[in-house]
Design an enzyme around this catalytic site. Sequence first.
Site, PDB file in Angstrom:
ATOM      1  CG  HIS A  14     -31.205 -13.380  -2.342  1.00 14.35           C
ATOM      2  ND1 HIS A  14     -30.425 -12.386  -2.881  1.00 14.35           N
ATOM      3  CD2 HIS A  14     -31.398 -14.273  -3.349  1.00 14.35           C
ATOM      4  CE1 HIS A  14     -30.159 -12.669  -4.154  1.00 14.35           C
ATOM      5  NE2 HIS A  14     -30.731 -13.831  -4.453  1.00 14.35           N
ATOM      6  CG  HIS A  16     -33.292 -17.744  -6.581  1.00 12.64           C
ATOM      7  ND1 HIS A  16     -33.870 -16.868  -7.468  1.00 12.64           N
ATOM      8  CD2 HIS A  16     -32.223 -17.089  -6.056  1.00 12.64           C
ATOM      9  CE1 HIS A  16     -33.180 -15.736  -7.484  1.00 12.64           C
ATOM     10  NE2 HIS A  16     -32.171 -15.846  -6.636  1.00 12.64           N
ATOM     11  CG  HIS A 194     -31.286 -10.982  -8.294  1.00 12.31           C
ATOM     12  ND1 HIS A 194     -32.520 -11.293  -7.816  1.00 12.31           N
ATOM     13  CD2 HIS A 194     -30.487 -12.043  -7.998  1.00 12.31           C
ATOM     14  CE1 HIS A 194     -32.477 -12.496  -7.240  1.00 12.31           C
ATOM     15  NE2 HIS A 194     -31.260 -12.971  -7.346  1.00 12.31           N
ATOM     16  CD  GLU A 197     -25.614 -12.559  -8.842  1.00 11.20           C
ATOM     17  OE1 GLU A 197     -26.637 -12.344  -9.538  1.00 11.20           O
ATOM     18  OE2 GLU A 197     -25.337 -13.681  -8.363  1.00 11.20           O
ATOM     19  CG  ASP A 275     -28.468 -16.462  -4.714  1.00  9.68           C
ATOM     20  OD1 ASP A 275     -29.645 -16.320  -5.079  1.00  9.68           O
ATOM     21  OD2 ASP A 275     -27.493 -16.027  -5.370  1.00  9.68           O
ATOM     22  CG  ASP A 276     -29.664 -20.117  -6.525  1.00 13.27           C
ATOM     23  OD1 ASP A 276     -30.836 -20.291  -6.849  1.00 13.27           O
ATOM     24  OD2 ASP A 276     -29.049 -19.056  -6.778  1.00 13.27           O
TER      25      ASP A 276
END
Length: 335
Positions: A14, A16, A194, A197, A275-276
């Site tokens: 996961h 981005h 997603h 969340e 994630d980020d």
Amino acid sequence: MKNFIENLPKAELHLHIEGSFEPELMFKIAQRNNIKIKYKSIEEIREAYQFDCLQDFLDIYYQGAGVLITEQDFYDLTYSYLEKCAVQNVRHTEIMFDPQTHTERGIAFKTVINGISKACTAAKKELGVSSLLIMSYLRHLSEADAFKTLEQSLPYKHLIAAVGLDSSEKGNPPSKFKKVFEASIKEGYIPLAHAGEEGSSEYIWEALDLLKIKRIDHGNNCLQDDKLIQEIIKRDIALTVCPLSNTALQVVHDLKNHPLKKMMDLGLKTTINSDDPAYFGGQVNQNYIEIQEALNLSKQDLYDLAKNSFQYSLLDDKTIQFYLDELEVYYTKNK
Ligand code: HPA
Ligand code: ZN
């Protein structure tokens, strides 16, 4: 423990790519493209990264991505992330990219996919990191827009393994994208999304039943619904959990209260992801390190998480077994 985590072979499921955009590289690319960004320094950028919720973050994330123009920019962004994988013992990564963030600004789909995929090919050869791509639809845009993106992707189908669904969750339920997911599956893309969340457990039900997803990104709110938990276990679907993202976006207020261990104890298959990473304060190893400390996870727990990261990847069985064998040797020597 830190050493055990750093050397542990793992996969990241996961991530981005636009969220891996570190301020240093952002400044460099902005300068090269003659684009003014509203921050004066790297420190100022980092100070701006304080978020109250997902939308707060997304506003800044889309702004940052706005400096990416050329194929070289997408190549540099992706290669820079893959170099970080190599030093963290991330053997394999499944990278999400948001074509609409770029096509909306007049950047061609071709520029985005070529830059990203050429970096992936080079990194496999030069760094030994394998990767595959997940094309994510932006859920704040219309289904018609997602269909347009699907259409644009078809000449590059051989470069893309899966489709995902990201961006503002609340008010944009999976049901909004039922038809485009059906069409994506027909084209051979594996469906992912997603869900849960910020959205409720109902969104996870929809993602499973209407979008037919094979993996749940985040999924924290499945814990609101016992029947859903049993269904996820029954279908053998994994959750890609992102601890530092959860605290940065106030999905979880304190890492000590993170539900990861509870999920594991319930029998849910979970993985650890960043994630980020450029926005949420850490790469994947930092996520492992901080959640281990907060929840007092054992080496066995960490091994289980790494094992899941390979087992629930989209790789073929033979390649999965190759990575699992390497992990097994490492764990036997270091437990
Ligand atoms: N959630 C939803 N959309 C996103 C995220 C996220 O954590 N990161 C980038 N796009
Ligand atoms: Zn995400």
